[in-house]
Write a protein that holds these residues in place. Structure first.
Motif, PDB file in Angstrom:
ATOM      1  N   GLN A   1     -41.001 -19.997  42.623  1.00 30.95           N
ATOM      2  CA  GLN A   1     -39.818 -20.849  42.677  1.00 30.95           C
ATOM      3  C   GLN A   1     -39.073 -20.775  41.347  1.00 30.95           C
ATOM      4  O   GLN A   1     -39.677 -20.632  40.286  1.00 30.95           O
ATOM      5  CB  GLN A   1     -40.217 -22.292  42.953  1.00 30.95           C
ATOM      6  CG  GLN A   1     -40.852 -22.494  44.324  1.00 30.95           C
ATOM      7  CD  GLN A   1     -41.085 -23.964  44.594  1.00 30.95           C
ATOM      8  OE1 GLN A   1     -40.220 -24.660  45.109  1.00 30.95           O
ATOM      9  NE2 GLN A   1     -42.264 -24.447  44.225  1.00 30.95           N
TER      10      GLN A   1
ATOM     11  N   SER B   1     -48.402 -22.216  48.984  1.00 28.71           N
ATOM     12  CA  SER B   1     -47.071 -22.631  48.527  1.00 28.71           C
ATOM     13  C   SER B   1     -46.317 -21.405  48.023  1.00 28.71           C
ATOM     14  O   SER B   1     -46.883 -20.311  47.934  1.00 28.71           O
ATOM     15  CB  SER B   1     -47.190 -23.668  47.407  1.00 28.71           C
ATOM     16  OG  SER B   1     -47.901 -23.122  46.294  1.00 28.71           O
ATOM     17  N   LYS B   2     -45.042 -21.608  47.684  1.00 28.86           N
ATOM     18  CA  LYS B   2     -44.247 -20.501  47.151  1.00 28.86           C
ATOM     19  C   LYS B   2     -44.623 -20.296  45.680  1.00 28.86           C
ATOM     20  O   LYS B   2     -44.488 -21.214  44.870  1.00 28.86           O
ATOM     21  CB  LYS B   2     -42.754 -20.794  47.285  1.00 28.86           C
ATOM     22  CG  LYS B   2     -42.257 -20.808  48.718  1.00 28.86           C
ATOM     23  CD  LYS B   2     -40.735 -20.900  48.783  1.00 28.86           C
ATOM     24  CE  LYS B   2     -40.101 -19.641  48.249  1.00 28.86           C
ATOM     25  NZ  LYS B   2     -38.628 -19.624  48.450  1.00 28.86           N
TER      26      LYS B   2
ATOM     27  N   ASP C   1     -42.000 -25.442  37.063  1.00 20.80           N
ATOM     28  CA  ASP C   1     -43.094 -26.255  37.583  1.00 20.80           C
ATOM     29  C   ASP C   1     -44.271 -26.167  36.613  1.00 20.80           C
ATOM     30  O   ASP C   1     -44.842 -25.089  36.420  1.00 20.80           O
ATOM     31  CB  ASP C   1     -43.513 -25.744  38.964  1.00 20.80           C
ATOM     32  CG  ASP C   1     -44.556 -26.636  39.638  1.00 20.80           C
ATOM     33  OD1 ASP C   1     -45.139 -27.489  38.939  1.00 20.80           O
ATOM     34  OD2 ASP C   1     -44.795 -26.463  40.844  1.00 20.80           O
TER      35      ASP C   1
ATOM     36  N   ASP D   1     -39.904 -13.152  44.615  1.00 21.52           N
ATOM     37  CA  ASP D   1     -39.635 -13.904  45.831  1.00 21.52           C
ATOM     38  C   ASP D   1     -39.017 -12.992  46.889  1.00 21.52           C
ATOM     39  O   ASP D   1     -39.382 -13.037  48.068  1.00 21.52           O
ATOM     40  CB  ASP D   1     -38.706 -15.080  45.522  1.00 21.52           C
ATOM     41  CG  ASP D   1     -38.550 -16.016  46.699  1.00 21.52           C
ATOM     42  OD1 ASP D   1     -39.561 -16.562  47.171  1.00 21.52           O
ATOM     43  OD2 ASP D   1     -37.399 -16.203  47.159  1.00 21.52           O
TER      44      ASP D   1
ATOM     45  N   THR E   1     -37.272 -23.296  40.131  1.00 23.39           N
ATOM     46  CA  THR E   1     -37.388 -24.591  39.462  1.00 23.39           C
ATOM     47  C   THR E   1     -38.653 -24.620  38.606  1.00 23.39           C
ATOM     48  O   THR E   1     -39.744 -24.342  39.107  1.00 23.39           O
ATOM     49  CB  THR E   1     -37.461 -25.729  40.495  1.00 23.39           C
ATOM     50  OG1 THR E   1     -36.317 -25.654  41.349  1.00 23.39           O
ATOM     51  CG2 THR E   1     -37.487 -27.075  39.793  1.00 23.39           C
TER      52      THR E   1
ATOM     53  N   ASN F   1     -39.493 -14.061  38.724  1.00 21.21           N
ATOM     54  CA  ASN F   1     -39.571 -14.989  39.849  1.00 21.21           C
ATOM     55  C   ASN F   1     -38.582 -14.632  40.946  1.00 21.21           C
ATOM     56  O   ASN F   1     -38.916 -14.616  42.136  1.00 21.21           O
ATOM     57  CB  ASN F   1     -39.312 -16.421  39.371  1.00 21.21           C
ATOM     58  CG  ASN F   1     -40.449 -16.976  38.534  1.00 21.21           C
ATOM     59  OD1 ASN F   1     -41.486 -16.339  38.382  1.00 21.21           O
ATOM     60  ND2 ASN F   1     -40.257 -18.152  37.987  1.00 21.21           N
ATOM     61  N   THR F   2     -37.347 -14.356  40.543  1.00 24.57           N
ATOM     62  CA  THR F   2     -36.302 -14.022  41.521  1.00 24.57           C
ATOM     63  C   THR F   2     -36.657 -12.758  42.288  1.00 24.57           C
ATOM     64  O   THR F   2     -36.559 -12.706  43.523  1.00 24.57           O
ATOM     65  CB  THR F   2     -34.952 -13.840  40.813  1.00 24.57           C
ATOM     66  OG1 THR F   2     -34.622 -15.041  40.106  1.00 24.57           O
ATOM     67  CG2 THR F   2     -33.849 -13.538  41.811  1.00 24.57           C
TER      68      THR F   2
END
Length: 358
Positions: free
Chosen positions: A14, A10-11, A18, A239, A16, A235-236
């Motif tokens: 993210q 999975s990523k 979690d 990614d 969002t 995170n940004t």
């Protein structure tokens, strides 16, 4: 897109929040402990503050994911609500019908709902995110909602999550009653350099990474320098780094790869190419006479100005806030004195006028 290339399920980064990817740094562990302590106390307010992107909402979601069966929880993200709007939103979050009803009617139904929960051996929990947006009178309304009790036991407990601006709001002189009900508070700090590396590795492993040497040591250091340990920024950036590595077919993500992504981000986000003063600060040794205590290394900007550590600025800010509180308090007392004096003069005027008429 890059998940299969790097063997991920999975990523891992993210934006969002979690709960499954919750990383417990020193401060996040403390904040979670305060929240759990607050739950065990079943009363009062818990206040968690932190800068943008430090993980306050993630902590709230993690708490809700592991919530006890006897707790009915609701979460609101607050714009600038009036007291009436807050009551309506809280009731709606607990799935009460508020259409066409007055505030008094909604409060009656909310109280009935809370009593019903209590009779079933349950209690209500309200998580208020972005609480720094609430006006003082709306925060006071939250305190009034906590007055719903049965046999001396509160029926509604509230947790406030907000940015650092929430702290001076709660320090206002007229918030004394609210402050007395705060059972614990904690401020989330950004991750340290070591925690930043652990955070990246933790999320990668949680997404299926097998731990192969994917990142160069210098890459971790550069990521920390650019993000300053703020989880959302990490995170940004991460990614984008993984996407860049996939597109360039990189087996190892080096400092050069990270710098290439940072340059792209600067251009897209209109970030100046020139580093900030803090980024350009250099570490120097302070020479002292032999036999005397040698102070710690200091940071100097290219202009020769000394950069104090964070504790210095926190202490200075605290003193400024206290001074402001004192000034507000003196102003209130002065206003009350003037008002009292004017009333006294008015009464004297009325008496003299009455004597004159007679």
């Amino acid at each position: 897109m890059y998940e299969s290339y790097y063997g991920l399920d999975s990523k891992p980064f993210q934006l969002t929040p979690d709960p499954a990817f919750f990383f417990a740094s020193k401060w996040h562990k403390r904040a979670m402990s305060y929240l759990q302590y607050g739950l065990s106390q079943a009363e009062g307010f818990i206040v968690i503050t932190g800068d943008i992107g430090t993980g306050k909402t993630t902590i709230a979601n993690s708490l809700l994911a592991d919530i006890q069966d006897d707790i009915v929880a609701a979460q609101i993200v607050t714009p600038k609500l009036t007291p009436d709007e807050l009551v309506k939103m809280v009731a709606a979050k607990f799935e009460l019908d508020t259409a066409g009803k007055s505030k008094a009617d909604i409060l009656d139904e909310l109280e009935t709902f809370l009593f019903t929960l209590s009779q079933r051996g349950q209690r209500a929990l309200l998580l208020v995110d972005e609480a720094q947006n609430l006006p003082l009178e709306t925060i006071e309304e939250l305190r009034m909602l906590s007055n719903f009790q049965q046999k001396g036991k509160p029926l509604l407990q509230s947790f406030l999550l907000g940015q650092e601006e929430l702290q001076p709001i709660l320090r206002a002189p007229n918030m004394e009653q609210f402050r007395q009900r705060i059972v614990a508070s904690c401020h989330l700090a950004p991750l340290t350099q070591e925690e930043t590396r652990a955070y990246i590795e933790y999320r990668m492993q949680h997404a299926g990474w097998n731990g192969d040497a994917l990142f160069a040591d210098a890459a971790f250091e550069r990521i920390y320098q650019f993000t300053r340990g703020v989880p959302r920024k990490i995170n940004t950036l991460m990614d984008r780094i993984l996407l860049f590595g996939f597109l360039e077919e990189l087996e190892v993500l080096t400092e050069e790869a990270v710098n290439a992504v940072i340059d792209e981000v600067r251009e897209e986000m209109f970030v100046p190419d020139k580093p900030s003063v803090a980024d350009e600060a250099e570490e120097i040794e302070v020479s002292v006479p032999e036999g005397t205590h040698k102070p710690a290394k200091k940071l100097l900007t290219p202009n020769g100005n000394e950069i104090q550590d964070a504790e210095y600025y926190k202490a200075m800010l605290s003193e400024l806030v206290d001074a402001l509180d004192d000034a507000i308090s003196h102003k209130i007392k002065l206003t009350q004195y003037i008002d009292k004096l004017l009333k006294k003069k008015y009464r004297t005027y009325v008496r003299l006028k009455s004597d004159e008429d007679q």
